[in-house]
Structure formats: structure tokens, C-alpha cells
Design an enzyme around this catalytic site. Structure first.
Site, short mmCIF file in Angstrom:
data_model
loop_
_atom_site.label_atom_id
_atom_site.label_comp_id
_atom_site.label_asym_id
_atom_site.label_seq_id
_atom_site.Cartn_x
_atom_site.Cartn_y
_atom_site.Cartn_z
CB SER A 157 9.69 3.02 -17.09
OG SER A 157 8.34 3.14 -16.74
CG HIS A 210 5.93 1.55 -20.93
ND1 HIS A 210 6.50 2.74 -20.58
CD2 HIS A 210 6.25 0.69 -19.95
CE1 HIS A 210 7.12 2.62 -19.42
NE2 HIS A 210 6.99 1.38 -19.02
#
Length: 715
Positions: free
Chosen positions: A568, A686
Site C-alpha cells: 500500500s 487489498h
């Protein structure tokens, strides 16, 4: 849902979560090459990717993008390219030596019972739990603290590949109803459902699949307040149970755009709905509103027009406020609810100190404050006037959650973990200080074998930065050990010691694991955060390089054995390291990354992050973004470390296009030698959802890659 529990979840929605700081381990090694194993410096050549240049003009500066066509995730050409890349990656990674040993150890560490923090409603305790032989967690409740665990929601039958997950969103105050979300493949969007706890029957109410920031029942459980994202922006919606979705009423949010985050939750007694409006992913500017639900009053303003972060809660007749207003390390203030609007009546009851306040919770008529002190947790209890009551005794240097409980009850729960201490949940009485283990992980780990030290090093500009370094006790520091360095450095998120099964594998077999606390995080308050954001983002990268140089200079490792990883915002970190200081590292795992910083703001949730990074649409901000954006700084013919990019279709937070474009560009540009690979999951995303068996497989792939690149073979 318990308000303290919700605050933690709300904060998770606000921050660019989660760095995916879980690290990949290494095992005791012997030199490469092994018979039949690929040479670390000579992988098979990658597939050739079509170039189709697009030229953008940023206030007179022309920038070429050769792989813009890969931004279209669903085009036949992109899908064919993804298949080709996965075939290439698998043809290499699946043949690497030591995979069986890695997989077996990770399986023993990951395939164990797991339990989440409980919270009580109406004498019932609600929590999530996963059995050792199960792929996903189920939602449970227990009647009384020692009752039998009863399954409420089981996600396993919901999908054949076990990629569907469920999460508890809210529980009515009498414990009779629960709201839970169903999520597919790790996407951020969920579909809420309402369940009757006693009958185990679902209500007929239907909700839109969307990103939800909060949910809470009203006092008499006739309806639920939800905050969901819409194309126009977040809206707080009242849904009366039993009524069609078309009758839902928006009670707050009109005028706020999609770059704003809003969370709403009711007080413990159900009288007030407290609404927080966050500007940007870090919530650096906050507004707070309140609605009297008993009187069905209007939404009124508590805090507005102050450029600071606020988190408010109500206990009795008081409003308690955690804020960094004129206090970079944060403080806690209190005011009478009846006269809250006059800031002259706000009283500081827990002043700013040299430890950063991470959160506050109201429990047992008292105030619990979670501090971060030199990137490790401290928990303290104060009375309602701010007088210290006691510190909560934590078992070691590590990370604690806030105390979760109720204003009306002294019973609370918290979780503690460290690099080599598995998660343990404690039941704590704020009135007496007595605590006991409520649940403990039975992982096969001998924590006594490990040691952690906190070291300090100087960054390029002289700033002192801390780093945790962990390894087996007695490990000889002669530069021969492989090392794995990670970090985050953004969004006011503190990186504190937490357990990782893969890190344990690494340390068990002679590896060094390091976590650097770069600027941009929240470890040392708002000034530390601001020193690593916007035009100062380069400071984060320089801190990371200084951490790597410290490890090398002090003979923990060498450049040829130094691996880094990040996800990320941490993916941006290692992407910058790859392009700015490639000679410093041997191997990189770059997960769910941001890499094209000139276009990131155009996709998915990235609008929330502009206050943290800036936007290329602003001429001045374009200059510093263009100066470090990894995608724009790949050099033809340069020697780069071995890189494994990791992303997936279901990532609806950081667009997978970053990894696709960067992998193509690196494969076309890097000097022959080190491999540039892309592991692209067509199901996972994610924020989790990966079944445990798949987690073992994915981590094994990444570990195999890292071992290969640092020249060792696991056994």
C-alpha cells in the site's frame, strides 16, 4: 456495536490501511545454486509488452506513459497480458527450492485457532473466531462470559473458494439483533445483513453493496443508522427495519463530496448520534455533529472550522475530546454536554506529554488512554477528571489495543501482541486493575528464543529515527545473516511491534527482521506525520535508506542479503527505494502499491489521499510528485534488485494498474539479470479475504522468491 470497538474500526476506514506489514520469513540457508534451481541473476526473459505511448502535459512539462493501455483492467488485451504474466511468474517461482519446508512451517503457524476481541451487549459476548482447519472466521456469540460459543454467521458455504468473508458491523443494545457485512474477495465494498440472534433468522431488509464507514442500531432496535459512500459522497442514512430500501432517509451528509469520510454512531444509552466528518485519509481536519435521538432533534454542530483532528465521545453528562488542537502529541479535553458550544468551557484533563496519544476510550466511568511511547504501547487509566488511576501492566515491548468496554461497566478487553508474542486477549477490570487471559493463541512458537532491541540512527538531514531489530538470541553479527527491512511512513499510522508468523519463520532460522519508524507515521505526533507528507515525502524515503545503511554498517547484514518489502503506502516506499537506491538492496516484494503518483488520484479510493500526497493537477504539487514518483523514474539499462510485484483484481482501494504498469516498464527497462515478476491474483484484493490455505501458498511464493534473490536455500 460498542463505541470503543467502532472507533477502532472507523479509524481503520480513515487510514490507508494497512501497510500489510506482515513480513515474509527466511529459514536457515546454504549457498546457491542448488542443482536444478534457477540462477538468481539469470531468470528466463520476461514476456514482451506492447508499448503505446501517451503524452500528458502537466503545466508545460510533458510526461510519456508507455503503458497507459494497461490501466483498462477489463479489456481483452489486459486480461491476456495478466494471464501471460502469471504463467511467467509461476514458471519461475513454483520451481524454486525449499518450497516444501517453507509451506510446512507457515502452515503450522497460520493454521491455528484465531479469536477476535469480544464486546458485550445484553449479557452476550460477540466476537469472530476461526478454527485451525477453517479458511475464514465465523461470527459467534457467547451467553455470559463463560457460556458456550454459538455460531451466528458462517461464510464458508457462501463461496466455493472460501474467498467470501463476513464482519460484524453492529449489535443492538439488548444483544437481540446483529448487523453484519458480506464481502467478496477482499474488496472494500460490503453488503449488510440483519440477523435475529435468538432465531438465527435473517430479516428481509435489503441494503446496497457499497463502502460502509459505520452502522449502529437505535436504542429500541427499530432501525439502523448506516454511513455509506455514494457517487456524490458519504451519507448518513436512517433505515427503519421492515421497510423497503427506497424509504431510507438521508439525515446527514448533503454537500460533502466523495473525498470526505463520515462515521456515525450512537452513545451507549442510545440518546445521541455522534457524527464525525474527516477531511482526508488521516482525518487531519475533523468536524463533529450531534443529534438527540430521544427527541428526534436536528443535527447540531459540536466542532467545526478548526484545522485539527478531533475524536469526541459522551460519558454521563460530559463530552470527552481527544485532539491535536494546539497539541501535536495530542491531549484529552472535557466539557459539559449542556454547554459544549463554548470552547472557553473546555478543560484539558489529560495534557500533552512526550508520549503520543493514539486513542481514548470511556470505560467504567473512567478514561482509558492508549499511548505510543517510542513506537511501543502504553495503556493508562484516568478518572473522569484526568487524575491518574493506574497503568495497565503489559507483558512486554509491543502493541496493545485500546480498552474496549462500556461507560457503565468496569469490564473491558484488550489485545496485546509483539514480534514474537502471538495475540493474547485480556479481560481487565478498570475498577480494581485485575486482569486475566480471556483467549491466547496456541501457536507453536518459543518466544523465549527471540530478542528485540530498539536502535536509533540518523537520517540524511540529521533527524534521529528509531528502528526495531529482532532475531534469535545469540545470533552472530558478522554481516552474513539475511535481513528483511520493512516500514510504512504515512497517514499518521504508527508502526508498532506486532506478531507475524512469517517474521517468526525468518528469525527462527537465523534471519534479522527490522521495522523502521520513518517520518510520515504517527509515532511521534503530528509534527512527525507532517515531516513525511506532501512536499516532505522524500524524508520518508531517506529515513528508510538510512535504516538500511545502519543495518549494513553494524554488520547485521550486507546489501547482497538485504531484502525489503512494503504494501500500500509501504509499496510506494519500496517502489521509491527500488528506483532511487537500487544498489542498496538485493530483493523487493512490493504489494498492492502506489507507483504512478502523477495519476493515482484518478482511481478508486485515492481521492482520500490527496491531503497526504498532493495531486499532479496542482502545478506546485506536481513538481515534487514528479520528482519521486517511481513509475516516472525507471531508467533504461539500470541494474535493479529482484522484484516481485503483488496485486489483485479485487483491490478496490489501491488500483492494481500501478503494479501492472510498473511491472511492464521494469521488465522492458532493467538490465538483464535480476527477475522482475508480477503475481496477480484474479480473486483477492487489498483488504483480506484470502483463505488460509491460499495465504500459505502466497507467502510461500514470496519467501521462495526472497530466498532465491539473497542467495540462500531454505531447509
Amino acid at each position: 456495536m460498542d463505541r470503543a470497538k467502532r472507533r477502532k474500526r472507523d479509524a481503520a476506514a480513515i487510514i490507508l490501511i494497512s501497510s500489510i506489514i506482515t513480513v515474509f520469513g527466511v529459514t536457515t540457508a546454504r549457498p546457491h545454486p542448488q542443482s536444478g534451481a534457477p540462477d538468481a541473476m539469470h531468470a528466463a526473459p520476461p514476456p514482451v509488452t506492447r508499448v503505446a505511448n501517451v503524452i500528458d502535459d502537466y503545466s508545460g512539462t510533458k510526461v510519456t506513459d508507455p503503458y497507459r493501455w494497461l490501466e483498462d483492467q477489463n479489456s481483452p488485451d489486459t486480461r491476456a497480458w495478466i494471464t501471460q504474466q502469471n504463467n511467467y511468474t509461476n514458471s519461475i517461482v513454483k520451481k524454486l527450492p525449499g518450497r516444501e519446508a517453507i509451506s510446512a512451517r507457515l502452515g503450522r503457524l497460520l493454521k491455528v485457532d484465531q479469536t477476535g476481541l469480544p464486546f458485550e451487549r445484553g449479557g452476550r459476548y460477540f466476537f469472530d473466531k476461526r478454527g485451525a482447519d477453517e479458511d475464514q472466521s465465523k461470527i459467534y456469540f457467547r451467553q455470559g462470559p463463560t457460556g458456550r460459543d454459538v455460531v451466528l454467521v458462517d461464510p464458508l458455504p457462501m463461496s466455493k473458494d472460501h474467498s467470501t468473508t463476513v464482519s460484524l458491523l453492529a449489535v443492538s443494545r439488548d444483544g437481540a439483533l446483529v448487523a453484519y457485512g458480506v464481502r467478496q474477495g477482499g474488496a472494500d465494498e460490503v453488503t449488510p445483513h440483519i440477523l435475529n440472534v435468538d432465531t438465527k433468522q435473517e430479516l428481509t431488509d435489503e441494503f446496497t453493496k457499497a463502502v460502509y464507514f459505520s452502522a449502529d442500531f437505535n436504542a429500541d432496535r427499530t432501525g439502523v443508522y448506516v454511513t455509506r459512500q455514494s457517487p456524490q459522497g458519504p451519507r448518513v442514512v436512517w433505515h427503519k427495519l421492515g421497510s423497503p430500501a427506497a424509504d431510507d432517509k438521508v439525515i446527514f451528509g448533503e454537500g460533502y463530496g466523495p473525498e470526505i469520510i463520515i462515521a456515525a454512531s450512537a452513545t451507549e444509552d442510545g440518546q445521541f448520534l455522534i457524527i464525525h466528518v474527516y477531511y482526508g485519509a488521516s482525518g487531519d481536519k475533523t468536524e463533529v455533529y450531534i443529534k438527540d435521538l430521544y427527541k428526534n432533534g436536528p443535527v447540531t454542530t459540536l466542532i467545526k472550522g478548526v484545522d485539527a483532528r478531533f475524536q469526541a465521545d459522551i460519558g454521563g453528562q460530559f463530552v470527552f475530546i481527544q485532539t491535536n488542537w494546539n497539541a501535536p502529541f495530542e491531549k484529552v479535553m472535557r466539557a459539559d454536554l449542556a454547554n459544549f458550544g463554548n470552547k472557553e468551557n473546555w478543560k484539558t484533563i489529560v495534557p500533552e506529554s512526550d508520549s503520543h496519544i493514539e486513542s481514548m476510550t470511556l470505560v467504567g466511568g473512567k478514561l482509558s488512554v492508549l499511548y505510543g511511547h517510542n513506537a511501543s504501547s502504553q495503556l493508562r487509566v484516568f478518572d473522569r477528571d484526568g487524575k491518574p488511576v493506574r497503568d495497565v501492566a503489559l507483558p512486554a515491548l509491543g502493541s496493545a489495543s485500546p480498552l474496549f468496554g462500556h461507560w457503565s461497566s468496569g469490564e473491558t478487553f484488550y489485545e496485546f501482541t509483539s514480534f514474537f508474542v502471538p495475540g493474547t486477549i485480556y479481560r481487565y477490570d478498570v475498577n480494581t486493575g485485575a486482569q486475566s487471559v480471556w483467549w491466547k493463541s496456541e501457536l507453536p512458537v518459543d518466544s523465549a528464543k527471540f530478542t528485540t532491541e530498539q536502535v536509533w540512527f540518523k537520517s540524511k538531514d540529521g533527524t534521529r529515527v528509531p528502528m526495531f531489530v529482532s532475531h534469535l538470541k545469540g545470533l552472530k553479527m558478522d554481516g552474513s545473516a539475511p535481513a528483511l527491512l520493512t516500514g510504512y511512513g504515512g497517514f499518521n499510522l504508527s508502526s508498532t511491534p506486532s506478531f507475524s508468523s512469517s517474521a517468526v519463520v525468518w528469525m527462527e532460522q537465523g534471519g534479522v527482521y527490522a521495522l523502521a519508524n520513518m517520518r510520515g507515521g504517527g509515532e511521534f505526533g503530528e509534527k512527525w506525520h507532517q515531516a513525511g507528507m506532501m512536499e516532505k515525502k522524500q524524508n520518508v524515503f531517506e529515513d528508510f535508506y538510512a535504516a538500511a545503511e545502519y543495518l549494513i554498517a553494524n554488520k547485521y547484514t550486507t546489501s547482497s542479503k538485504l531484502a525489503i518489502r512494503g504494501g500500500s503506502n509501504g509499496g510506494l516506499l519500496v517502489g521509491a527505494a527500488m528506483t532511487q537506491r537500487p544498489e542498496l538492496f538485493a530483493a523487493i516484494v512490493c504489494s498492492f502499491p502506489l507507483l504512478d503518483m502523477l495519476r493515482y488520484q484518478n482511481f478508486l479510493a485515492a481521492k482520500y489521499w490527496v491531503p497526504e500526497y498532493g495531486s499532479s493537477e496542482n502545478a506546485e504539487q506536481f513538481k515534487y510528485l514528479n520528482a519521486y514518483s517511481p513509475y516516472q523514474h525507471v531508467k533504461a539499462g539500470a541494474k535493479y534488485p529482484g522484484v516481485l510485484f503483488v496485486t489483485g483484481d479485487a483491490d478496490t482501494r489501491v488500483a492494481p494498474l500501478h503494479a501492472r504498469k510498473m511491472a511492464a516498464l521494469m521488465q522492458a527497462s532493467a538490465a538483464p539479470g535480476r527477475p522482475i515478476l508480477l503475481k496477480y491474483d484474479t480473486e483477492a484484493g487489498h483488504s483480506g479475504g484470502t483463505p488460509v490455505g491460499k495465504q500459505v501458498e502466497d507467502s510461500t511464493d514470496a519467501l521462495s522468491f526472497l530466498f532465491w534473490q539473497v542467495g540462500v536455500t531454505p531447509k
